[in-house]
Design an enzyme around this catalytic site. Structure first.
Site, PDB file in Angstrom:
ATOM      1  N   HIS A 109      18.758  71.666  69.659  1.00  0.00           N
ATOM      2  CA  HIS A 109      17.321  71.879  69.840  1.00  0.00           C
ATOM      3  C   HIS A 109      16.567  70.812  69.056  1.00  0.00           C
ATOM      4  N   ASP A 121      14.346  72.933  61.507  1.00  0.00           N
ATOM      5  CA  ASP A 121      14.270  74.365  61.831  1.00  0.00           C
ATOM      6  C   ASP A 121      13.597  75.149  60.719  1.00  0.00           C
ATOM      7  N   GLU A 159      28.406  73.000  68.518  1.00  0.00           N
ATOM      8  CA  GLU A 159      29.408  71.990  68.147  1.00  0.00           C
ATOM      9  C   GLU A 159      30.773  72.658  67.920  1.00  0.00           C
ATOM     10  N   LEU A 194      23.458  74.666  47.736  1.00  0.00           N
ATOM     11  CA  LEU A 194      24.572  75.499  48.212  1.00  0.00           C
ATOM     12  C   LEU A 194      25.888  75.182  47.499  1.00  0.00           C
ATOM     13  N   THR A 223      26.733  76.916  65.497  1.00  0.00           N
ATOM     14  CA  THR A 223      26.384  75.792  66.373  1.00  0.00           C
ATOM     15  C   THR A 223      27.297  75.659  67.595  1.00  0.00           C
ATOM     16  N   LYS A 281      31.587  74.504  60.263  1.00  0.00           N
ATOM     17  CA  LYS A 281      30.699  75.551  60.786  1.00  0.00           C
ATOM     18  C   LYS A 281      31.501  76.706  61.398  1.00  0.00           C
ATOM     19  N   LEU A 284      19.803  78.034  56.762  1.00  0.00           N
ATOM     20  CA  LEU A 284      19.704  76.855  57.636  1.00  0.00           C
ATOM     21  C   LEU A 284      20.178  75.599  56.928  1.00  0.00           C
ATOM     22  N   ALA A 285      20.420  75.679  55.636  1.00  0.00           N
ATOM     23  CA  ALA A 285      20.837  74.496  54.876  1.00  0.00           C
ATOM     24  C   ALA A 285      22.218  74.042  55.336  1.00  0.00           C
ATOM     25  N   ALA A 286      22.361  72.753  55.522  1.00  0.00           N
ATOM     26  CA  ALA A 286      23.664  72.199  55.905  1.00  0.00           C
ATOM     27  C   ALA A 286      23.633  70.682  55.853  1.00  0.00           C
ATOM     28  N   GLN A 287      24.810  70.080  55.759  1.00  0.00           N
ATOM     29  CA  GLN A 287      24.968  68.662  56.085  1.00  0.00           C
ATOM     30  C   GLN A 287      25.118  68.694  57.615  1.00  0.00           C
ATOM     31  N   GLY A 313      17.157  75.374  53.318  1.00  0.00           N
ATOM     32  CA  GLY A 313      16.958  74.242  54.234  1.00  0.00           C
ATOM     33  C   GLY A 313      15.564  74.217  54.829  1.00  0.00           C
ATOM     34  N   TYR A 363      32.253  68.476  60.838  1.00  0.00           N
ATOM     35  CA  TYR A 363      31.059  69.347  60.882  1.00  0.00           C
ATOM     36  C   TYR A 363      31.374  70.616  61.691  1.00  0.00           C
TER      37      TYR A 363
HETATM   38  P1  NAP Z   1      18.223  69.424  59.159  1.00  0.00           P
HETATM   39  O1  NAP Z   1      16.883  68.989  59.648  1.00  0.00           O
HETATM   40  O2  NAP Z   1      19.266  68.403  58.901  1.00  0.00           O
HETATM   41  O3  NAP Z   1      17.959  70.246  57.793  1.00  0.00           O
HETATM   42  C1  NAP Z   1      19.020  70.579  56.937  1.00  0.00           C
HETATM   43  C2  NAP Z   1      18.462  71.187  55.674  1.00  0.00           C
HETATM   44  O4  NAP Z   1      19.560  71.537  54.804  1.00  0.00           O
HETATM   45  C3  NAP Z   1      17.524  70.275  54.856  1.00  0.00           C
HETATM   46  O5  NAP Z   1      16.458  71.038  54.370  1.00  0.00           O
HETATM   47  C4  NAP Z   1      18.432  69.832  53.693  1.00  0.00           C
HETATM   48  O6  NAP Z   1      17.717  69.533  52.520  1.00  0.00           O
HETATM   49  C5  NAP Z   1      19.248  71.104  53.473  1.00  0.00           C
HETATM   50  N1  NAP Z   1      20.486  70.870  52.719  1.00  0.00           N
HETATM   51  C6  NAP Z   1      21.442  69.957  52.946  1.00  0.00           C
HETATM   52  N2  NAP Z   1      22.420  70.062  52.014  1.00  0.00           N
HETATM   53  C7  NAP Z   1      22.084  71.080  51.178  1.00  0.00           C
HETATM   54  C8  NAP Z   1      22.665  71.666  50.034  1.00  0.00           C
HETATM   55  N3  NAP Z   1      23.811  71.210  49.518  1.00  0.00           N
HETATM   56  N4  NAP Z   1      22.047  72.698  49.439  1.00  0.00           N
HETATM   57  C9  NAP Z   1      20.857  73.146  49.908  1.00  0.00           C
HETATM   58  N5  NAP Z   1      20.225  72.613  50.983  1.00  0.00           N
HETATM   59  C10 NAP Z   1      20.841  71.592  51.617  1.00  0.00           C
HETATM   60  O7  NAP Z   1      18.852  70.502  60.134  1.00  0.00           O
HETATM   61  P2  NAP Z   1      18.175  71.348  61.332  1.00  0.00           P
HETATM   62  O8  NAP Z   1      18.249  70.551  62.578  1.00  0.00           O
HETATM   63  O9  NAP Z   1      16.895  71.887  60.859  1.00  0.00           O
HETATM   64  O10 NAP Z   1      19.254  72.507  61.499  1.00  0.00           O
HETATM   65  C11 NAP Z   1      19.184  73.685  60.707  1.00  0.00           C
HETATM   66  C12 NAP Z   1      20.555  74.342  60.681  1.00  0.00           C
HETATM   67  O11 NAP Z   1      20.963  74.682  62.001  1.00  0.00           O
HETATM   68  C13 NAP Z   1      21.674  73.491  60.121  1.00  0.00           C
HETATM   69  O12 NAP Z   1      22.571  74.347  59.433  1.00  0.00           O
HETATM   70  C14 NAP Z   1      22.350  72.901  61.339  1.00  0.00           C
HETATM   71  O13 NAP Z   1      23.700  72.595  61.068  1.00  0.00           O
HETATM   72  C15 NAP Z   1      22.211  74.063  62.303  1.00  0.00           C
HETATM   73  N6  NAP Z   1      22.133  73.742  63.733  1.00  0.00           N
HETATM   74  C16 NAP Z   1      21.219  72.839  64.176  1.00  0.00           C
HETATM   75  C17 NAP Z   1      21.116  72.596  65.534  1.00  0.00           C
HETATM   76  C18 NAP Z   1      20.107  71.620  66.095  1.00  0.00           C
HETATM   77  O14 NAP Z   1      20.242  71.226  67.243  1.00  0.00           O
HETATM   78  N7  NAP Z   1      19.084  71.266  65.336  1.00  0.00           N
HETATM   79  C19 NAP Z   1      21.959  73.276  66.444  1.00  0.00           C
HETATM   80  C20 NAP Z   1      22.857  74.202  65.937  1.00  0.00           C
HETATM   81  C21 NAP Z   1      22.926  74.446  64.584  1.00  0.00           C
HETATM   82  P3  NAP Z   1      17.244  68.034  52.128  1.00  0.00           P
HETATM   83  O15 NAP Z   1      15.833  67.930  52.654  1.00  0.00           O
HETATM   84  O16 NAP Z   1      17.331  68.053  50.659  1.00  0.00           O
HETATM   85  O17 NAP Z   1      18.193  67.082  52.778  1.00  0.00           O
HETATM   86  N1  GDD Z   2      22.889  60.443  66.762  1.00  0.00           N
HETATM   87  C1  GDD Z   2      23.175  59.602  67.772  1.00  0.00           C
HETATM   88  N2  GDD Z   2      22.802  58.300  67.674  1.00  0.00           N
HETATM   89  N3  GDD Z   2      23.847  60.096  68.836  1.00  0.00           N
HETATM   90  C2  GDD Z   2      24.093  59.245  69.861  1.00  0.00           C
HETATM   91  C3  GDD Z   2      23.722  57.905  69.830  1.00  0.00           C
HETATM   92  C4  GDD Z   2      23.047  57.392  68.678  1.00  0.00           C
HETATM   93  O1  GDD Z   2      22.694  56.229  68.584  1.00  0.00           O
HETATM   94  N4  GDD Z   2      24.104  57.334  70.986  1.00  0.00           N
HETATM   95  C5  GDD Z   2      24.700  58.283  71.715  1.00  0.00           C
HETATM   96  N5  GDD Z   2      24.705  59.452  71.033  1.00  0.00           N
HETATM   97  C6  GDD Z   2      25.312  60.709  71.490  1.00  0.00           C
HETATM   98  C7  GDD Z   2      26.309  61.306  70.492  1.00  0.00           C
HETATM   99  O2  GDD Z   2      27.569  60.635  70.586  1.00  0.00           O
HETATM  100  C8  GDD Z   2      26.326  62.761  70.964  1.00  0.00           C
HETATM  101  O3  GDD Z   2      27.241  62.913  72.017  1.00  0.00           O
HETATM  102  C9  GDD Z   2      24.918  62.987  71.498  1.00  0.00           C
HETATM  103  O4  GDD Z   2      24.302  61.697  71.623  1.00  0.00           O
HETATM  104  C10 GDD Z   2      24.036  63.880  70.620  1.00  0.00           C
HETATM  105  O5  GDD Z   2      24.079  63.386  69.293  1.00  0.00           O
HETATM  106  P1  GDD Z   2      23.127  63.990  68.148  1.00  0.00           P
HETATM  107  O6  GDD Z   2      21.719  63.944  68.574  1.00  0.00           O
HETATM  108  O7  GDD Z   2      23.501  63.288  66.881  1.00  0.00           O
HETATM  109  O8  GDD Z   2      23.509  65.547  68.131  1.00  0.00           O
HETATM  110  P2  GDD Z   2      24.922  66.303  68.060  1.00  0.00           P
HETATM  111  O9  GDD Z   2      25.117  66.970  69.379  1.00  0.00           O
HETATM  112  O10 GDD Z   2      25.998  65.435  67.553  1.00  0.00           O
HETATM  113  O11 GDD Z   2      24.656  67.383  66.921  1.00  0.00           O
HETATM  114  C11 GDD Z   2      23.426  68.118  66.885  1.00  0.00           C
HETATM  115  O12 GDD Z   2      23.549  69.295  67.640  1.00  0.00           O
HETATM  116  C12 GDD Z   2      24.509  70.244  67.141  1.00  0.00           C
HETATM  117  C13 GDD Z   2      24.518  71.426  68.126  1.00  0.00           C
HETATM  118  O13 GDD Z   2      25.374  71.162  69.199  1.00  0.00           O
HETATM  119  C14 GDD Z   2      23.123  68.406  65.401  1.00  0.00           C
HETATM  120  O14 GDD Z   2      21.824  68.957  65.301  1.00  0.00           O
HETATM  121  C15 GDD Z   2      24.105  69.408  64.818  1.00  0.00           C
HETATM  122  O15 GDD Z   2      23.687  69.777  63.513  1.00  0.00           O
HETATM  123  C16 GDD Z   2      24.104  70.650  65.736  1.00  0.00           C
HETATM  124  O16 GDD Z   2      24.967  71.639  65.236  1.00  0.00           O
END
Ligand code: NAP
Ligand code: GDD
Length: 343
Positions: A182, A16, A130, A62, A128, A156, A83-86, A11, A152
């Site tokens: 983050h 990240d 979540e 993956l 996460t 996880k 870090l790869a994920a949907q 990822g 999701y």
């Molecule tokens: P992101 O920007 O959505 O990046 C996800 C990455 O996973 C991308 O590089 C994507 O590749 C790759 N990927 C998706 N499906 C794949 C597959 N089948 N095989 C291999 N690679 C694949 O996510 P992020 O925000 O950087 O988060 C990184 C990780 O931390 C994720 O696992 C997410 O669930 C977790 N997480 C994130 C947060 C947050 O707030 N950001 C919080 C808690 C946990 P493509 O470029 O090809 O799409």
């Molecule tokens: N995306 C989005 N778009 N969210 C919205 C919107 C909108 O137009 N309007 C309100 N929200 C609210 C969502 O309903 C949610 O409660 C909050 O904003 C945050 O949404 P996201 O930014 O999509 O993040 P998330 O909390 O659902 O998930 C992210 O954080 C998780 C960690 O707690 C992702 O990065 C996940 O991959 C990660 O695990």
């Protein structure tokens, strides 16, 4: 002395993955990054950070066991950061099976490969907040009971426990970081913080008319991705493999995040209406610039997240540099000055 460690980041094209690659390269790691083949370029974040030429890329998915086995065998890294994920919650409601295959089974494929190729490889799993979903305790820590509210979150949770299971069964150095939300300038546009900052900056510049949002009463514990990737590295370089919560310890509603961004962009504004009819007016232009769109609500919502990261602060001396205000300033500054970059 030159660091001789090798890391494999799955990822790496995501938010990240890009920051972690920069962090590890600055520590003189050899960094391999996995890429899924696609029809369009995915390297804009790595290009923005100026590190695209320093990373070694490998084709990887993956979903494909033999591909995972070959990549891990060929590179035989010291550390794997998975870090790869949907990672987009709404998509997990429309694609629950694919999300589970990638986020849950994908992690078993990786763990089992490590077990068979080299048990000394250290493994980080991106768990996460979540998983806490409908929270059972406030604030949430490593011992809080989980109650995921989306496919999701459920996927996880499976991989979280699988990581613990491989650690306890086979003595792997496998850690789960339970990271709260983050964000950063490199965040994908579908996530709420990036959507808000990017759209409001464009509205301010006269390039967009109106921002549509879902549930703005949801509360999140937001930190900066740069601080959170350092926490991942601390976990894999600790004496023992353990799981850690990583969070800011503060919670803020989406509505408050909007208001902070409006202040940062020097808007004069006023909210009118209630609930679904809530709108925001730009008072200087006398125009509605935010509306609520019911289609953006989720089938089940996570209403409140707030983490307690005392464990990683006490044991691994994790010390974040950003707070919510400096995070928003960083994101706003990027939108104003770097419009040629698209994530
Ligand atoms: P992101 O920007 O959505 O990046 C996800 C990455 O996973 C991308 O590089 C994507 O590749 C790759 N990927 C998706 N499906 C794949 C597959 N089948 N095989 C291999 N690679 C694949 O996510 P992020 O925000 O950087 O988060 C990184 C990780 O931390 C994720 O696992 C997410 O669930 C977790 N997480 C994130 C947060 C947050 O707030 N950001 C919080 C808690 C946990 P493509 O470029 O090809 O799409
Ligand atoms: N995306 C989005 N778009 N969210 C919205 C919107 C909108 O137009 N309007 C309100 N929200 C609210 C969502 O309903 C949610 O409660 C909050 O904003 C945050 O949404 P996201 O930014 O999509 O993040 P998330 O909390 O659902 O998930 C992210 O954080 C998780 C960690 O707690 C992702 O990065 C996940 O991959 C990660 O695990």
């Amino acid at each position: 002395m030159k660091n001789t460690k090798t890391a494999l980041i799955t990822g790496i094209t995501g938010q990240d993955g890009s920051y972690l690659a920069k962090f590890l390269l600055d520590k003189n790691y050899t960094v391999y990054g996995t890429v899924r083949r696609g029809a369009s370029e995915k390297f804009s974040r790595l290009e923005f950070l100026g590190i695209k030429d320093k990373v070694k890329f490998v084709d990887f998915d993956l979903l494909e066991l033999s591909n995972i086995q070959q990549v891990v065998k060929d590179i035989n890294p010291n550390e794997i950061y998975n870090l790869a994920a949907q990672s987009f919650v709404p998509t997990s409601f429309s694609l629950p099976i694919l999300t589970s295959d990638i986020n849950a089974l994908g992690v078993v494929r990786l763990l089992d490969t490590i077990l068979n190729v080299n048990k000394d490889i250290r493994f980080y799993q991106a768990s996460t907040s979540e998983m806490f979903g409908k929270v059972q305790e406030v604030p949430q820590n490593e011992l809080t009971r989980f109650y995921p509210r989306s496919p999701y979150g459920v996927s996880k949770l499976f991989s979280h426990y699988m990581t613990i299971n491989y650690r306890e069964s086979y003595d792997l150095f496998a850690c789960s970081g339970i990271l709260f939300n983050h964000e950063s300038p490199l965040r994908g546009y579908e996530f709420v913080t990036k959507k808000i900052v990017s759209s409001l900056a464009k509205i301010k510049q006269g390039k967009e008319e109106c921002l549509y949002l879902g549930n703005i009463e949801a509360q999140r514990d937001w930190g900066h991705a740069k601080d959170y990737v350092e926490a991942m590295w601390l976990m894999l370089n600790a004496d023992t493999p353990e799981d850690y919560v990583v969070s800011s310890g503060k919670t803020t509603s989406v509505r408050e995040f909007i208001e902070k961004t409006l202040d940062c962009l020097d808007f004069e504004y006023e909210w009118t209406g209630e609930g679904i009819n809530n709108t925001l007016i730009d008072k200087r232009e006398n125009k509605v610039i935010i509306k609520i769109d019911k289609k953006l609500y989720r089938p089940a919502e996570v209403d409140l997240l707030i983490g307690d990261s005392s464990k990683i602060i006490d044991r691994l001396k994790w010390s974040p540099n950003y707070n919510l205000n400096t995070l928003i300033e960083d994101m706003v500054d990027f939108e104003i000055n770097n419009s040629k970059f698209n994530f």
